[in-house]
Design an enzyme around this catalytic site. Structure first.
Site, PDB file in Angstrom:
ATOM      1  N   ASP A 136       0.836  -1.364  -0.105  1.00 22.02           N
ATOM      2  CA  ASP A 136       0.017  -0.113  -0.126  1.00 22.02           C
ATOM      3  C   ASP A 136       1.086   1.116   0.049  1.00 22.02           C
ATOM      4  OD1 ASP A 136      -2.660  -1.528   0.125  1.00 22.02           O
ATOM      5  OD2 ASP A 136      -2.561  -1.459   2.200  1.00 22.02           O
ATOM      6  N   ASP A 157      -7.276  -1.270  -4.754  1.00 23.55           N
ATOM      7  CA  ASP A 157      -8.486  -0.935  -3.990  1.00 23.55           C
ATOM      8  C   ASP A 157      -9.420   0.339  -4.500  1.00 23.55           C
ATOM      9  OD1 ASP A 157      -7.071  -2.365  -1.939  1.00 23.55           O
ATOM     10  OD2 ASP A 157      -6.065  -0.684  -1.078  1.00 23.55           O
TER      11      ASP A 157
END
Length: 177
Positions: free
Chosen positions: A140, A154
């Site tokens: 991330d 995402d």
């Protein structure tokens, strides 16, 4: 087909030609590949450029760049169950592939391709990244305030899910007319 026959068989109920079906399936799969390449490419960039301690602001405190490795789901939920998320990501990828071969509308080909690509990218992280097979952490790097850190997959999952829900709601409206 006469006018009365076409009324008896709405467009969704008619069979698609094999050429059209291949185009829709190919389009969905192409979108999936593009999503995987973009997501994995940005993760490679993030790992080469960012650190997990430093945060680079893009829009004040609202949006920034910060490297993180997430063993869990959204908001680091279920950190001890990485293998479950690996199985879910693989199942979502397989499901998207199955639906890609059944898709009958362009709009659904886009949604299915996007969801399939995002889930395939997450599955790749879960299966092949450290700390090991089916225990890998998702990379991330998009920091949203102090709430959470995410990635391109995402965003794609969120946008495709909202779009798919909208399509389903609209389909319900169309069937009542």
């Amino acid at each position: 087909m006469t006018s009365s026959q076409s009324e008896a068989h709405p467009p969704a109920a008619r069979k698609l030609s094999s050429t059209r079906r291949r185009q829709l399936t190919g389009g969905a799969l192409l979108i999936a590949v593009v999503v995987v390449l973009i997501d994995q490419g940005t993760k490679v960039w993030a790992e080469a450029t960012l650190t997990d301690r430093e945060r680079i602001p893009l829009i004040g405190d609202l949006l920034g760049l910060q490297l993180a490795y997430n063993p869990g789901a959204a908001f680091s939920f279920g950190e001890g169950f990485t293998w479950v998320f690996a199985l879910l990501a693989v199942a979502a990828t397989v499901t998207a592939i199955v639906f890609a071969f059944r898709v009958q509308r362009v709009r659904w080909a886009i949604v299915i391709g996007a969801l399939g690509g995002a889930s395939a990218s997450h599955a790749g992280d879960r299966l092949f990244r450290d700390p090991g097979f089916a225990r890998g952490h998702v990379v991330d790097f998009l920091a949203y305030g102090n709430w959470f850190i995410g990635n391109i997959a995402d965003i794609v999952i969120f946008a495709a899910a909202i779009t798919g829900a909208f399509f389903m709601i609209r389909a319900g409206d169309e069937s009542t007319e």
